[in-house]
Design an enzyme around this catalytic site. Structure first.
Site, PDB file in Angstrom:
ATOM      1  N   LYS A  81      25.574  16.538 -44.964  1.00  0.00           N
ATOM      2  CA  LYS A  81      24.877  15.070 -44.342  1.00  0.00           C
ATOM      3  C   LYS A  81      25.646  13.940 -42.934  1.00  0.00           C
ATOM      4  O   LYS A  81      27.263  14.559 -43.890  1.00  0.00           O
ATOM      5  CB  LYS A  81      24.184  14.181 -45.240  1.00  0.00           C
ATOM      6  CG  LYS A  81      23.446  12.588 -45.074  1.00  0.00           C
ATOM      7  CD  LYS A  81      24.020  12.356 -46.470  1.00  0.00           C
ATOM      8  CE  LYS A  81      23.255  10.791 -46.509  1.00  0.00           C
ATOM      9  NZ  LYS A  81      23.823   9.985 -47.849  1.00  0.00           N
ATOM     10  N   LYS A  88       4.729  19.002 -12.797  1.00  0.00           N
ATOM     11  CA  LYS A  88       3.444  19.430 -13.830  1.00  0.00           C
ATOM     12  C   LYS A  88       2.525  20.664 -13.644  1.00  0.00           C
ATOM     13  O   LYS A  88       2.147  21.538 -14.532  1.00  0.00           O
ATOM     14  CB  LYS A  88       3.551  19.225 -15.118  1.00  0.00           C
ATOM     15  CG  LYS A  88       4.452  18.272 -15.329  1.00  0.00           C
ATOM     16  CD  LYS A  88       4.918  17.671 -16.486  1.00  0.00           C
ATOM     17  CE  LYS A  88       5.973  16.630 -16.711  1.00  0.00           C
ATOM     18  NZ  LYS A  88       6.276  16.357 -18.418  1.00  0.00           N
ATOM     19  N   PHE A 115      -1.098  15.242 -21.341  1.00  0.00           N
ATOM     20  CA  PHE A 115      -1.008  13.601 -20.587  1.00  0.00           C
ATOM     21  C   PHE A 115       0.267  12.870 -20.825  1.00  0.00           C
ATOM     22  O   PHE A 115       1.003  13.685 -19.752  1.00  0.00           O
ATOM     23  CB  PHE A 115      -1.424  13.456 -22.379  1.00  0.00           C
ATOM     24  CG  PHE A 115      -2.651  13.489 -22.726  1.00  0.00           C
ATOM     25  CD1 PHE A 115      -3.241  14.948 -23.443  1.00  0.00           C
ATOM     26  CD2 PHE A 115      -3.029  13.140 -23.681  1.00  0.00           C
ATOM     27  CE1 PHE A 115      -4.321  14.588 -23.779  1.00  0.00           C
ATOM     28  CE2 PHE A 115      -4.361  12.778 -24.040  1.00  0.00           C
ATOM     29  CZ  PHE A 115      -4.729  13.912 -23.924  1.00  0.00           C
ATOM     30  N   LYS A 143       2.557  13.551 -12.108  1.00  0.00           N
ATOM     31  CA  LYS A 143       2.690  14.102 -13.233  1.00  0.00           C
ATOM     32  C   LYS A 143       1.885  15.576 -13.456  1.00  0.00           C
ATOM     33  O   LYS A 143       2.563  16.616 -13.371  1.00  0.00           O
ATOM     34  CB  LYS A 143       2.494  13.385 -14.310  1.00  0.00           C
ATOM     35  CG  LYS A 143       3.703  13.001 -15.846  1.00  0.00           C
ATOM     36  CD  LYS A 143       3.333  12.675 -16.899  1.00  0.00           C
ATOM     37  CE  LYS A 143       4.623  11.153 -16.540  1.00  0.00           C
ATOM     38  NZ  LYS A 143       4.902  10.382 -17.664  1.00  0.00           N
ATOM     39  N   ASN A 169       8.725  10.067 -32.827  1.00  0.00           N
ATOM     40  CA  ASN A 169       7.845   9.083 -31.945  1.00  0.00           C
ATOM     41  C   ASN A 169       6.550   8.902 -33.599  1.00  0.00           C
ATOM     42  O   ASN A 169       6.297  10.032 -33.994  1.00  0.00           O
ATOM     43  CB  ASN A 169       8.176   9.349 -30.747  1.00  0.00           C
ATOM     44  CG  ASN A 169       7.210  10.882 -30.771  1.00  0.00           C
ATOM     45  OD1 ASN A 169       5.936  10.546 -31.360  1.00  0.00           O
ATOM     46  ND2 ASN A 169       7.482  12.029 -29.848  1.00  0.00           N
ATOM     47  N   ASP A 218      11.948  14.204 -25.456  1.00  0.00           N
ATOM     48  CA  ASP A 218      12.162  14.189 -23.790  1.00  0.00           C
ATOM     49  C   ASP A 218      14.344  15.265 -24.408  1.00  0.00           C
ATOM     50  O   ASP A 218      14.781  15.431 -23.435  1.00  0.00           O
ATOM     51  CB  ASP A 218      12.795  13.742 -23.172  1.00  0.00           C
ATOM     52  CG  ASP A 218      10.934  12.989 -22.798  1.00  0.00           C
ATOM     53  OD1 ASP A 218      10.573  14.210 -22.534  1.00  0.00           O
ATOM     54  OD2 ASP A 218      10.069  12.211 -22.436  1.00  0.00           O
TER      55      ASP A 218
HETATM   56  N1  CTP Z   1       5.633  18.107 -22.326  1.00  0.00           N
HETATM   57  C1  CTP Z   1       5.750  18.604 -22.524  1.00  0.00           C
HETATM   58  N2  CTP Z   1       7.251  18.800 -23.145  1.00  0.00           N
HETATM   59  C2  CTP Z   1       7.760  18.309 -23.072  1.00  0.00           C
HETATM   60  C3  CTP Z   1       8.037  16.455 -22.719  1.00  0.00           C
HETATM   61  C4  CTP Z   1       6.548  16.539 -22.395  1.00  0.00           C
HETATM   62  O1  CTP Z   1       4.982  19.806 -22.717  1.00  0.00           O
HETATM   63  N3  CTP Z   1       9.372  18.245 -22.987  1.00  0.00           N
HETATM   64  C5  CTP Z   1       4.276  17.268 -22.113  1.00  0.00           C
HETATM   65  C6  CTP Z   1       3.387  16.362 -23.109  1.00  0.00           C
HETATM   66  O2  CTP Z   1       2.830  16.747 -23.956  1.00  0.00           O
HETATM   67  C7  CTP Z   1       2.582  15.752 -21.932  1.00  0.00           C
HETATM   68  C8  CTP Z   1       2.929  14.931 -21.162  1.00  0.00           C
HETATM   69  O3  CTP Z   1       3.969  16.511 -21.138  1.00  0.00           O
HETATM   70  O4  CTP Z   1       1.335  16.294 -22.124  1.00  0.00           O
HETATM   71  C9  CTP Z   1       3.726  13.835 -20.592  1.00  0.00           C
HETATM   72  O5  CTP Z   1       4.314  14.000 -19.886  1.00  0.00           O
HETATM   73  P1  CTP Z   1       6.429  13.549 -19.617  1.00  0.00           P
HETATM   74  O6  CTP Z   1       6.512  13.267 -18.456  1.00  0.00           O
HETATM   75  O7  CTP Z   1       6.589  14.355 -20.884  1.00  0.00           O
HETATM   76  O8  CTP Z   1       5.549  11.887 -19.795  1.00  0.00           O
HETATM   77  P2  CTP Z   1       6.926  10.902 -20.365  1.00  0.00           P
HETATM   78  O9  CTP Z   1       7.500  11.434 -21.331  1.00  0.00           O
HETATM   79  O10 CTP Z   1       6.558   9.642 -20.592  1.00  0.00           O
HETATM   80  O11 CTP Z   1       7.864  10.959 -19.021  1.00  0.00           O
HETATM   81  P3  CTP Z   1       8.864   9.748 -18.125  1.00  0.00           P
HETATM   82  O12 CTP Z   1       9.622   9.510 -18.840  1.00  0.00           O
HETATM   83  O13 CTP Z   1       8.926  10.875 -16.941  1.00  0.00           O
HETATM   84  O14 CTP Z   1       7.623   9.135 -17.840  1.00  0.00           O
END
Ligand code: CTP
Length: 404
Positions: A288, A340, A322, A336, A209, A278
């Site tokens: 490959k 969490k 975050f 969140k 990303n 995610d």
């Molecule tokens: N995070 C984590 N582990 C993951 C995904 C995210 O620890 N597998 C943490 C990130 O480091 C950040 C926070 O979760 O501190 C972000 O939350 P998240 O729900 O992942 O945000 P988005 O991906 O934006 O979620 P959504 O798609 O639900 O909006």
């Protein structure tokens, strides 16, 4: 706070150089070990003997006037300083430092120094407002220099305006505040995650990303400056790691999960600034992937949510997550935070100008269980990090977490 600290005091050539003598005296009275460097121009306003008498140390002016053959003076001074203070700072010394010039004792020492720097400018109001001077001060601030702003009043040139050196007491207060800050997280272990994860698809491809890691790196640096011992777990980033932190490089969300959970029991604060995938490819191809048809469908599977995992394991730790959002910031952030089990959530609207993944600035809203704790306007990521770490340290104190 100042007792026993080694402070290099740079005095440059403005009429306010005479106030440098009072500043030197106050610092020595407060117990600091003060080494004065004067520019040639400063010696036109005040004598080195005054500063030598007040500091009880020799005063440095000429880079080549080496009196101790066992050291190179400007390197030795820079290496051993806890702090450098330039007061008064002329437009010239700031221009030199902003542009990397080293042509005298003070400018070479400033270039060689890795310690914090406090600058107290003093000059005519039009000089102070000149775009070149403003740009140089912005550049220095971006690199971490702290400023004690000049006051408004009668200037030597006759104007009544902004430009006169801050009073020595105010400069001493800024120095004391700085040293107090460096003690705030003493004895605490802070774990910061930063950057984006890389999820392998085959030996030459991966999914990632836009995260640059800048925010997390700035947070690690801010925590370090507050006296914490810092472990920085970093995914993909090109940022230079701050000095004095333990850096653990990881690639995937699974690697990050392992690194975070193994350290979690021993840490006091976790700041999860990393952009963790995610989803990851359900299969990592050993060879490959060759192109075949017109389309390719990848099967993805969920990664483990690291923040949620440690949220469930939390005992004494203060947990900061975050949330990068594009709408309903407060609702999503609070959701969140609760899901969490975080103590604070730092949310930003990544659709706004200057906010988000790759830039040097950020604007964040910090939420706790009680709702909005603080909204920080658009500012550099470094400043955002400093303000965030101040809030986090305050929370720890409120919880009684720093009573050892
Ligand atoms: N995070 C984590 N582990 C993951 C995904 C995210 O620890 N597998 C943490 C990130 O480091 C950040 C926070 O979760 O501190 C972000 O939350 P998240 O729900 O992942 O945000 P988005 O991906 O934006 O979620 P959504 O798609 O639900 O909006």
């Amino acid at each position: 706070m100042i007792q026993g600290k080694r402070i290099v005091l740079g005095i440059t050539g403005g009429i306010a150089a005479y106030k440098g003598a009072t500043l030197c005296s106050r610092l020595v009275q407060a117990g600091a070990i003060v080494h004065v460097i004067m520019t040639e121009s400063a010696t036109k306003f005040i004598t080195p003997l005054t500063l030598q008498t007040l500091s009880r140390n020799e005063v440095f002016i000429d880079t080549f006037d080496e009196r101790d053959p066992s050291v190179v003076s400007h390197i030795n001074l820079a290496d051993h300083a806890d702090l450098i203070v330039v007061a008064p700072a002329t437009a010239n010394v700031m221009a030199k430092l902003a542009n990397g010039h080293g042509d005298d004792m003070l400018s070479t020492t400033l270039l060689a120094a890795t310690c914090p720097l406090i600058i107290a400018p003093a000059m005519n109001v039009h000089m102070y407002e000149h775009p070149a001077v403003i740009r140089n001060m912005e550049l220095l601030a971006e690199r971490g220099a702290m400023f004690v702003e000049p006051g408004t009043g009668q200037l030597a040139c006759g104007y009544v305006a902004k430009g006169r050196l801050a009073e020595p007491e105010d400069i001493v207060a800024a120095i004391e505040a700085w040293f107090a800050k460096t003690n705030k997280l003493k004895g605490k272990h802070v774990l910061v995650t930063a950057g984006g994860t890389m999820e392998r698809l085959d030996p030459v491809r991966y999914l990632t990303n836009d995260s640059s890691g800048k925010m997390g790196f700035a947070i690690a640096e801010a925590a370090k400056l507050m006296g914490a011992s810092v472990t920085l777990i970093a995914g993909r980033t090109t940022e230079k790691p701050p000095s004095g932190v333990t850096l653990v490089r990881v690639q995937s969300a699974a690697d990050m999960l392992e690194a975070v959970t193994s350290l979690f029991p021993q840490v006091d604060i976790v700041v999860k600034a990393a952009a963790v995938a995610d989803y990851r490819p359900a299969k990592i191809h050993e060879q490959k992937i060759k192109k075949t048809g017109n389309s390719l469908v990848l099967e993805m599977e969920r990664t483990t949510d690291i923040l949620q995992t440690i949220g469930e394991q939390k005992t004494h730790q203060l947990l900061v997550g975050f949330a990068a959002e594009t709408e309903h910031i407060e609702r999503y952030a609070l959701d969140k935070l609760r899901r969490k089990n975080c103590d604070l959530i730092v949310a930003n609207d990544v659709s706004a100008e200057g906010v988000g993944f790759n830039g040097d600035t950020n604007a964040v809203e910090v939420y706790g269980q009680e709702g909005l704790v603080k909204a920080l306007p658009l500012m550099s990521k470094r400043e955002t990090a400093n303000r965030l770490m101040d809030l986090i340290a305050e929370r720890l104190v409120k919880r009684g977490g720093n009573m050892e």
